[in-house]
Scaffold this motif. Structure first.
Motif, PDB file in Angstrom:
ATOM      1  N   ALA A 113       4.545   0.959  10.805  1.00  0.00           N
ATOM      2  CA  ALA A 113       4.256   0.217   9.838  1.00  0.00           C
ATOM      3  C   ALA A 113       4.034  -1.358  10.118  1.00  0.00           C
ATOM      4  O   ALA A 113       3.141  -1.931   9.730  1.00  0.00           O
ATOM      5  CB  ALA A 113       5.015   0.229   8.441  1.00  0.00           C
ATOM      6  N   THR A 114       5.008  -1.725  11.112  1.00  0.00           N
ATOM      7  CA  THR A 114       4.879  -3.115  11.498  1.00  0.00           C
ATOM      8  C   THR A 114       4.405  -3.411  12.972  1.00  0.00           C
ATOM      9  O   THR A 114       3.395  -4.411  13.127  1.00  0.00           O
ATOM     10  CB  THR A 114       6.195  -3.833  11.718  1.00  0.00           C
ATOM     11  OG1 THR A 114       7.268  -2.633  12.380  1.00  0.00           O
ATOM     12  CG2 THR A 114       6.696  -3.813  10.108  1.00  0.00           C
ATOM     13  N   ALA A 115       4.681  -2.664  13.880  1.00  0.00           N
ATOM     14  CA  ALA A 115       4.163  -2.768  15.200  1.00  0.00           C
ATOM     15  C   ALA A 115       2.718  -2.492  15.178  1.00  0.00           C
ATOM     16  O   ALA A 115       1.780  -3.314  16.022  1.00  0.00           O
ATOM     17  CB  ALA A 115       4.516  -1.749  16.252  1.00  0.00           C
ATOM     18  N   GLN A 116       2.041  -1.467  14.226  1.00  0.00           N
ATOM     19  CA  GLN A 116       0.673  -1.300  14.241  1.00  0.00           C
ATOM     20  C   GLN A 116       0.101  -1.960  13.038  1.00  0.00           C
ATOM     21  O   GLN A 116      -0.793  -1.365  12.279  1.00  0.00           O
ATOM     22  CB  GLN A 116       0.267   0.065  14.216  1.00  0.00           C
ATOM     23  CG  GLN A 116       0.652   0.736  15.496  1.00  0.00           C
ATOM     24  CD  GLN A 116       0.120   0.249  16.716  1.00  0.00           C
ATOM     25  OE1 GLN A 116      -1.010  -0.141  16.912  1.00  0.00           O
ATOM     26  NE2 GLN A 116       0.941   0.204  17.825  1.00  0.00           N
ATOM     27  N   TYR A 117       0.418  -3.117  12.493  1.00  0.00           N
ATOM     28  CA  TYR A 117       0.169  -3.664  11.275  1.00  0.00           C
ATOM     29  C   TYR A 117      -1.374  -4.094  11.092  1.00  0.00           C
ATOM     30  O   TYR A 117      -1.861  -4.110  10.127  1.00  0.00           O
ATOM     31  CB  TYR A 117       1.155  -5.093  11.025  1.00  0.00           C
ATOM     32  CG  TYR A 117       0.712  -6.135  11.793  1.00  0.00           C
ATOM     33  CD1 TYR A 117      -0.139  -6.965  11.631  1.00  0.00           C
ATOM     34  CD2 TYR A 117       1.358  -6.472  13.070  1.00  0.00           C
ATOM     35  CE1 TYR A 117      -0.558  -7.982  12.362  1.00  0.00           C
ATOM     36  CE2 TYR A 117       1.063  -7.456  13.954  1.00  0.00           C
ATOM     37  CZ  TYR A 117       0.250  -8.491  13.535  1.00  0.00           C
ATOM     38  OH  TYR A 117      -0.136  -9.478  14.216  1.00  0.00           O
ATOM     39  N   GLN A 118      -1.983  -4.363  12.225  1.00  0.00           N
ATOM     40  CA  GLN A 118      -3.514  -4.695  12.311  1.00  0.00           C
ATOM     41  C   GLN A 118      -4.299  -3.430  12.001  1.00  0.00           C
ATOM     42  O   GLN A 118      -5.415  -3.791  11.566  1.00  0.00           O
ATOM     43  CB  GLN A 118      -3.823  -5.367  13.640  1.00  0.00           C
ATOM     44  CG  GLN A 118      -3.152  -6.666  13.978  1.00  0.00           C
ATOM     45  CD  GLN A 118      -3.301  -7.341  15.031  1.00  0.00           C
ATOM     46  OE1 GLN A 118      -3.447  -6.676  15.913  1.00  0.00           O
ATOM     47  NE2 GLN A 118      -3.779  -8.648  14.974  1.00  0.00           N
ATOM     48  N   ALA A 119      -3.682  -2.120  12.363  1.00  0.00           N
ATOM     49  CA  ALA A 119      -4.595  -0.912  12.220  1.00  0.00           C
ATOM     50  C   ALA A 119      -4.551  -0.661  10.701  1.00  0.00           C
ATOM     51  O   ALA A 119      -3.939  -0.960   9.884  1.00  0.00           O
ATOM     52  CB  ALA A 119      -3.896   0.070  12.965  1.00  0.00           C
ATOM     53  N   PRO A 120      -5.798  -0.119  10.302  1.00  0.00           N
ATOM     54  CA  PRO A 120      -6.166   0.151   8.907  1.00  0.00           C
ATOM     55  C   PRO A 120      -4.947   1.192   8.488  1.00  0.00           C
ATOM     56  O   PRO A 120      -4.449   2.079   8.982  1.00  0.00           O
ATOM     57  CB  PRO A 120      -7.358   0.687   8.660  1.00  0.00           C
ATOM     58  CG  PRO A 120      -8.248   0.235   9.981  1.00  0.00           C
ATOM     59  CD  PRO A 120      -6.923   0.070  10.920  1.00  0.00           C
ATOM     60  N   LEU A 121      -4.921   0.936   7.218  1.00  0.00           N
ATOM     61  CA  LEU A 121      -3.857   2.092   6.279  1.00  0.00           C
ATOM     62  C   LEU A 121      -4.785   3.083   5.629  1.00  0.00           C
ATOM     63  O   LEU A 121      -5.738   2.680   4.941  1.00  0.00           O
ATOM     64  CB  LEU A 121      -3.150   1.098   5.390  1.00  0.00           C
ATOM     65  CG  LEU A 121      -2.126   2.270   4.581  1.00  0.00           C
ATOM     66  CD1 LEU A 121      -1.094   2.471   5.490  1.00  0.00           C
ATOM     67  CD2 LEU A 121      -1.462   1.305   3.311  1.00  0.00           C
TER      68      LEU A 121
END
Length: 398
Positions: A113-121
């Motif tokens: 959730a945080t390390a890949q925060y830039q990836a779309p949810l």
């Protein structure tokens, strides 16, 4: 003569004709938003000021506390050592992860959730998160539908109370509506991303508050919605900061004020005639919780600095390997005022068990540590206990 039936007013947010167009009063939130931003800044500044090693230790401790708290809100008590082990493995600090797959799954979700925060949810990502929380597709000997939205015909209810005397606090949208509801939510989350071209830009803390409320209102999965909703908060805050940060202590604050959290969320999910879709009270509660979470996290960061300074003092005192192991255990337990503290204080018997030493050696080592000012003595005779000698630190009572 004909009679007209008065339509039943909507009870929940999702039943309101205007849903999901949620509203809030920006002016009413300004003071709380400014205060929360100030405490966020203090926390991040403090982390930077204490140095890389101590800052990383504090960040890891805050992560452990968040994992423990987000599980505890759902009534699940995690083993703290297992959480630390899983976290150490994920950060490359240990070779093997814990054998507790549920702990590993939660840590993986929080990390992504945080390390890949830039990836779309996306729906796929959320389904992977939910599946990670329930390895084997079960919890407490109960099967759980994993990796997909709920599709059961029964109403999704939030209830409390004993069997036969349950109190229904909330009823979520029917399962058949979930795909459409989630499509709207995910589209909103993406278009309000701080990096998006939306105008005007939604305040990051307000966006996190609305995202949590919206997701919990839909309650899209059969189980795990609370933990996923708090992971979405972590993601939203990381996007707001533009960095993979997880230090604000939101889940811990929600757990600390569990009743107030439940009440604020429950009240926000109700659609009363006077408020409609105005969720200002919920956003205000959330922002205030963020501020208090940051204040508590500041104390955890200061504790990390105190630990680092103590270790330097201990190293200069020439302690042996046994003493170092015991001091590290006391330091790991932390300060009681922050929810830690070594249970009952250190005794010669506990020292023997931790180090495998004889009673005479344990007594001699403990007396030596007290003489060097690294431990303080509490009690007398058989009740003698030793506590870490750091100002303002206390141990947990028996």
């Amino acid at each position: 003569m004909s009679s007209k039936t008065t339509p039943t007013p909507p009870r929940y947010l999702w039943q309101h004709p205007a849903w999901p167009v949620i509203s809030f009063d920006t002016d009413a939130l300004m003071q709380d938003l400014s205060h929360a931003r100030l405490e966020q800044g203090k926390l991040l500044g403090l982390l930077e000021a204490i140095g890389l090693e101590s800052g990383q230790e504090a960040a890891r401790e805050l992560w452990v506390q968040e994992a423990m708290a987000t599980a505890a809100i759902e009534g699940e008590k995690l083993d703290q050592d297992a959480v630390r082990s899983s976290l150490a493995h994920r950060l490359g600090l240990a070779g093997l992860p814990t054998t507790d797959r549920h702990v590993d799954g939660l840590v993986q979700v929080m990390a992504d959730a945080t390390a890949q925060y830039q990836a779309p949810l996306t729906q796929e990502r959320l389904c992977l998160w939910q599946a990670a929380l329930f390895p084997g597709g079960s919890v407490n000997l109960r099967r759980v539908a994993v990796g997909r939205y709920r599709d059961h015909a029964d109403a999704m209810q939030i209830v409390s109370g004993r069997l036969g005397r349950e109190v229904v606090h909330y009823v979520a949208p029917p399962s058949a509506q979930v795909p459409q509801e989630m499509a709207q939510f995910l589209a909103w989350f993406e278009c309000t991303h701080p990096a998006a071209d939306a105008a005007p830009r939604l305040h990051g803390l307000v966006r996190a508050a609305l995202a949590h409320l919206w997701f919990e209102t839909i309650h899209p999965f059969e189980d795990g919605n609370g933990r996923l909703g708090r992971a979405i908060v972590d993601m939203a805050l990381a996007q707001d900061m533009g960095a993979a940060v997880r230090v604000f202590g939101i889940a811990r604050q929600m757990m600390t004020t569990r009743a107030a959290y439940d009440d604020a969320l429950n009240q926000a999910q109700q659609s009363t005639a006077g408020t409609g879709l105005d969720v200002t009270p919920w956003v205000q509660w959330f922002v205030q919780a963020c501020a208090q979470g940051c204040i508590t996290s500041q104390a955890v960061v200061r504790q990390a600095l105190e630990k680092a300074e103590f270790r330097q003092r201990a190293a200069a005192s020439g302690v042996n390997a046994r003493q170092t192991k015991v001091l590290d255990r006391l330091l790991q337990a932390g300060n009681r005022t922050l929810g830690g503290g070594f249970l009952g204080g250190m005794s010669s018997d506990k020292y023997c068990k931790l180090t495998g030493s004889s009673k005479a050696t344990a007594t001699r080592d403990l007396v030596d540590l007290a003489a060097k000012g690294l431990l303080r003595i509490e009690g007398v005779g058989k009740a003698t206990r030793y506590a870490i000698a750091i100002d303002q630190w206390t141990q947990a009572p028996v």
